[in-house]
Design an enzyme around this catalytic site. Structure first.
Site, PDB file in Angstrom:
ATOM      1  N   HIS A 123      -1.617   2.362   3.446  1.00 39.35           N
ATOM      2  CA  HIS A 123      -1.713   2.551   2.000  1.00 39.35           C
ATOM      3  C   HIS A 123      -2.651   1.565   1.326  1.00 39.35           C
ATOM      4  O   HIS A 123      -2.902   1.655   0.126  1.00 39.35           O
ATOM      5  CB  HIS A 123      -0.337   2.432   1.341  1.00 39.35           C
ATOM      6  CG  HIS A 123       0.139   1.006   1.236  1.00 39.35           C
ATOM      7  ND1 HIS A 123       0.705   0.340   2.284  1.00 39.35           N
ATOM      8  CD2 HIS A 123       0.116   0.121   0.202  1.00 39.35           C
ATOM      9  CE1 HIS A 123       1.018  -0.896   1.898  1.00 39.35           C
ATOM     10  NE2 HIS A 123       0.668  -1.051   0.645  1.00 39.35           N
TER      11      HIS A 123
HETATM   12  C1  UD1 Z   1       0.996  -1.106  -4.859  1.00 37.28           C
HETATM   13  C2  UD1 Z   1       0.555  -2.566  -4.816  1.00 37.28           C
HETATM   14  C3  UD1 Z   1       0.418  -3.019  -3.367  1.00 37.28           C
HETATM   15  C4  UD1 Z   1       1.690  -2.745  -2.579  1.00 37.28           C
HETATM   16  C5  UD1 Z   1       2.103  -1.295  -2.748  1.00 37.28           C
HETATM   17  C6  UD1 Z   1       3.437  -1.067  -2.095  1.00 37.28           C
HETATM   18  C7  UD1 Z   1      -0.931  -3.364  -6.617  1.00 37.28           C
HETATM   19  C8  UD1 Z   1      -2.311  -3.673  -6.989  1.00 37.28           C
HETATM   20  N1  UD1 Z   1      -0.751  -2.731  -5.445  1.00 37.28           N
HETATM   21  O1  UD1 Z   1      -0.025  -0.331  -4.263  1.00 37.28           O
HETATM   22  O2  UD1 Z   1       0.164  -4.406  -3.326  1.00 37.28           O
HETATM   23  O3  UD1 Z   1       1.447  -3.020  -1.238  1.00 37.28           O
HETATM   24  O4  UD1 Z   1       2.213  -0.971  -4.142  1.00 37.28           O
HETATM   25  O5  UD1 Z   1       3.630   0.259  -1.750  1.00 37.28           O
HETATM   26  O6  UD1 Z   1      -0.019  -3.695  -7.337  1.00 37.28           O
HETATM   27  N2  UD1 Z   1       1.544   6.951  -6.845  1.00 37.28           N
HETATM   28  C9  UD1 Z   1       2.365   8.047  -6.882  1.00 37.28           C
HETATM   29  N3  UD1 Z   1       3.695   7.828  -7.149  1.00 37.28           N
HETATM   30  C10 UD1 Z   1       4.227   6.620  -7.402  1.00 37.28           C
HETATM   31  C11 UD1 Z   1       3.365   5.509  -7.374  1.00 37.28           C
HETATM   32  C12 UD1 Z   1       2.030   5.687  -7.085  1.00 37.28           C
HETATM   33  O7  UD1 Z   1       1.942   9.175  -6.671  1.00 37.28           O
HETATM   34  O8  UD1 Z   1       5.444   6.511  -7.633  1.00 37.28           O
HETATM   35  C13 UD1 Z   1       0.104   7.164  -6.518  1.00 37.28           C
HETATM   36  C14 UD1 Z   1      -0.766   7.318  -7.757  1.00 37.28           C
HETATM   37  O9  UD1 Z   1      -1.761   8.243  -7.458  1.00 37.28           O
HETATM   38  C15 UD1 Z   1      -1.366   5.940  -7.900  1.00 37.28           C
HETATM   39  C16 UD1 Z   1      -1.482   5.464  -6.459  1.00 37.28           C
HETATM   40  O10 UD1 Z   1      -0.364   6.026  -5.798  1.00 37.28           O
HETATM   41  O11 UD1 Z   1      -2.601   5.952  -8.556  1.00 37.28           O
HETATM   42  C17 UD1 Z   1      -1.482   3.972  -6.304  1.00 37.28           C
HETATM   43  O12 UD1 Z   1      -0.320   3.398  -6.896  1.00 37.28           O
HETATM   44  P1  UD1 Z   1      -0.314   1.849  -7.374  1.00 37.28           P
HETATM   45  O13 UD1 Z   1       1.051   1.454  -7.780  1.00 37.28           O
HETATM   46  O14 UD1 Z   1      -1.415   1.629  -8.333  1.00 37.28           O
HETATM   47  O15 UD1 Z   1      -0.725   1.083  -6.086  1.00 37.28           O
HETATM   48  P2  UD1 Z   1      -0.175   1.183  -4.596  1.00 37.28           P
HETATM   49  O16 UD1 Z   1      -1.279   1.687  -3.750  1.00 37.28           O
HETATM   50  O17 UD1 Z   1       1.122   1.888  -4.565  1.00 37.28           O
HETATM   51  N1  UDP Z   2       9.213   1.262   3.631  1.00 41.75           N
HETATM   52  C1  UDP Z   2      10.195   2.233   3.431  1.00 41.75           C
HETATM   53  N2  UDP Z   2       9.866   3.547   3.620  1.00 41.75           N
HETATM   54  C2  UDP Z   2       8.604   3.941   4.004  1.00 41.75           C
HETATM   55  C3  UDP Z   2       7.625   2.935   4.219  1.00 41.75           C
HETATM   56  C4  UDP Z   2       7.960   1.600   4.014  1.00 41.75           C
HETATM   57  O1  UDP Z   2      11.329   1.909   3.098  1.00 41.75           O
HETATM   58  O2  UDP Z   2       8.379   5.153   4.161  1.00 41.75           O
HETATM   59  C5  UDP Z   2       9.563  -0.147   3.367  1.00 41.75           C
HETATM   60  C6  UDP Z   2       9.345  -1.089   4.529  1.00 41.75           C
HETATM   61  O3  UDP Z   2      10.523  -1.197   5.312  1.00 41.75           O
HETATM   62  C7  UDP Z   2       9.020  -2.394   3.830  1.00 41.75           C
HETATM   63  C8  UDP Z   2       8.375  -1.986   2.541  1.00 41.75           C
HETATM   64  O4  UDP Z   2       8.685  -0.612   2.365  1.00 41.75           O
HETATM   65  O5  UDP Z   2      10.220  -3.093   3.525  1.00 41.75           O
HETATM   66  C9  UDP Z   2       6.897  -2.171   2.636  1.00 41.75           C
HETATM   67  O6  UDP Z   2       6.284  -1.603   1.538  1.00 41.75           O
HETATM   68  P1  UDP Z   2       4.734  -1.250   1.515  1.00 41.75           P
HETATM   69  O7  UDP Z   2       4.203  -1.135   2.894  1.00 41.75           O
HETATM   70  O8  UDP Z   2       4.587  -0.094   0.601  1.00 41.75           O
HETATM   71  O9  UDP Z   2       4.123  -2.509   0.741  1.00 41.75           O
HETATM   72  P2  UDP Z   2       3.581  -3.935   1.208  1.00 41.75           P
HETATM   73  O10 UDP Z   2       4.655  -4.610   1.965  1.00 41.75           O
HETATM   74  O11 UDP Z   2       2.333  -3.707   1.996  1.00 41.75           O
HETATM   75  O12 UDP Z   2       3.267  -4.604  -0.072  1.00 41.75           O
END
Ligand code: UD1
Ligand code: UDP
Length: 362
Positions: A203
């Site tokens: 992601h």
């Molecule tokens: C965010 C965090 C990242 C973290 C990740 C955990 C920032 C800059 N990034 O990344 O550090 O590792 O969360 O998963 O804060 N979207 C949906 N549904 C949702 C949320 C997001 O469809 O509920 C889609 C949208 O298209 C959105 C994209 O995901 O534009 C990115 O979401 P965003 O929260 O901006 O960043 P993440 O990639 O989720």
């Molecule tokens: N995780 C989850 N379901 C999923 C993928 C990840 O519960 O389908 C959990 C995972 O166990 C971990 C956390 O989400 O605790 C990690 O989140 P993510 O990889 O989105 O973010 P990051 O840690 O890179 O910020």
């Protein structure tokens, strides 16, 4: 002691769960959900299955550009802090929700405390790196998970308020591993044999927003020697569809919706290997003795690599394929991230600091 905790994204719910259940035994917590993650599978599922109390506030910010998203959160959090007047604002990790909490809090009265302080990738292209650096430098109390993270803070000139407490995600997984084994039937749902599949998550913006990089990763995973289960983050699904790669990915890999935490822990524990670009998943693989292949050029969790349990392969197809095939005989594992009591240490440290605070600051 009264604490406002700010969360917004999936990993923060899991981290806050560990601290919240200790905190609420003797103290008041007001939980603020920024709404950065809002899909059921990225948000509600964690509150429901972990029994995290309903947020007191949900700012509902949703997805937007970094600036817009952070600004909307900042405005909302400031209002809440002015109304609640907490002793402490507790922040987790490195998302935009973390940064917004830090900026709002540091300009008002409360102590600002950062859980997962001192982690660095030294890659300023990552939005999370900027969030971490700024949050650390705005915080009064810093909770690094390891010695190396504490050293980093000191090297950056932060000399006060550092308390090495270990990793709160270790607290959570110690509890979850056994529960997941009893309660989750995820391995049946994905139709794979225990220890005969690779679990993957992708992601990170650097991987998803570059079509070439994303295609390389999908191609490499498609050539893995075992079936690959890929719970897909919505960001990645959107990009795969946009780049016309969705059909290829779903034909070659077992692509499933994101799963809840207990199901994910069950998959992680039952997989032969993990291929990920997640921060949290690298650590969780380490805790569950599952070798990890990290599809990034650098990591904040350096101890996992130094110990041989994690290997960095970037988005290099040959390297990914090679590492997924490599026999790994790993036995020795250090314990750099504490003993599973990080949450209690955090709460004790905060409470002590509030009691010691001079009357003039109270
Ligand atoms: C965010 C965090 C990242 C973290 C990740 C955990 C920032 C800059 N990034 O990344 O550090 O590792 O969360 O998963 O804060 N979207 C949906 N549904 C949702 C949320 C997001 O469809 O509920 C889609 C949208 O298209 C959105 C994209 O995901 O534009 C990115 O979401 P965003 O929260 O901006 O960043 P993440 O990639 O989720
Ligand atoms: N995780 C989850 N379901 C999923 C993928 C990840 O519960 O389908 C959990 C995972 O166990 C971990 C956390 O989400 O605790 C990690 O989140 P993510 O990889 O989105 O973010 P990051 O840690 O890179 O910020």
């Amino acid at each position: 002691m009264s604490v406002v905790s700010v969360v917004g994204a999936r990993p923060q719910f899991i981290k806050a769960f560990a601290v919240s259940r200790v905190l609420r035994t003797d103290h008041e917590e007001v939980l603020v959900h920024t709404g950065q993650h809002y899909d059921e599978e990225l948000s509600d599922v964690f509150f429901n299955e972990l029994g995290i109390p309903e947020p007191d506030y949900n700012l509902g910010v949703g997805s937007d550009t970094h600036g817009q998203q952070t600004a909307t959160m900042l405005e909302g959090i400031e209002e809440i802090l002015e109304a609640e007047e907490p002793d402490v604002v507790l922040l987790y990790g490195d998302t935009n929700s973390t940064l917004a909490g830090a900026i709002a809090a540091t300009k008002i009265d409360p102590l600002v405390a950062h859980v997962e302080a001192g982690l660095r990738s030294y890659n300023r292209e990552m939005p999370e790196e900027i969030n971490r650096v700024l949050t650390d430098h705005a915080s009064d109390l810093l909770f690094p998970p390891s010695e190396s993270a504490a050293n980093t803070l000191e090297q950056e000139g932060i000399t006060e308020g550092i308390h090495i407490v270990g990793d709160v995600m270790y607290d959570t997984i110690l509890w979850a591993q056994e529960v997941a084994e009893g309660e989750s039937n995820m391995l049946n749902q994905v139709d794979v044999q225990e220890e005969e599949f690779v679990l993957s998550t992708v992601h990170r913006a650097a991987n998803t927003d570059d079509p070439e990089r994303l295609e390389t990763i999908i191609d490499a995973l498609s050539n893995a020697p075992l079936p690959v289960v890929l719970p897909i983050h919505p960001r990645t699904e959107n990009r795969l569809r946009e780049y016309g790669m969705w059909e290829k990915a779903t034909a070659e890999l077992e692509v499933i919706d994101p799963v809840g935490y207990l199901d994910f822990v069950r998959l992680l524990d039952g997989s032969e290997r993990v291929a990920t670009d997640s921060g949290g998943v690298q650590k969780e693989a380490f805790y569950l003795d599952t070798p990890c292949v990290t599809m990034r050029d650098e990591t904040e969790w350096i101890e996992t690599v130094e110990s041989g349990w994690n290997v960095l392969v970037g988005a290099d197809q040959d390297q990914i394929e090679k590492e997924l095939r490599m026999n790994r005989y790993l036995e020795e594992k250090p314990a750099p991230y504490g003993d599973g009591n990080a949450a209690s240490e955090i709460v004790d440290t905060l409470a002590k600091r509030i009691v010691e605070k001079p009357m003039s600051e109270q």
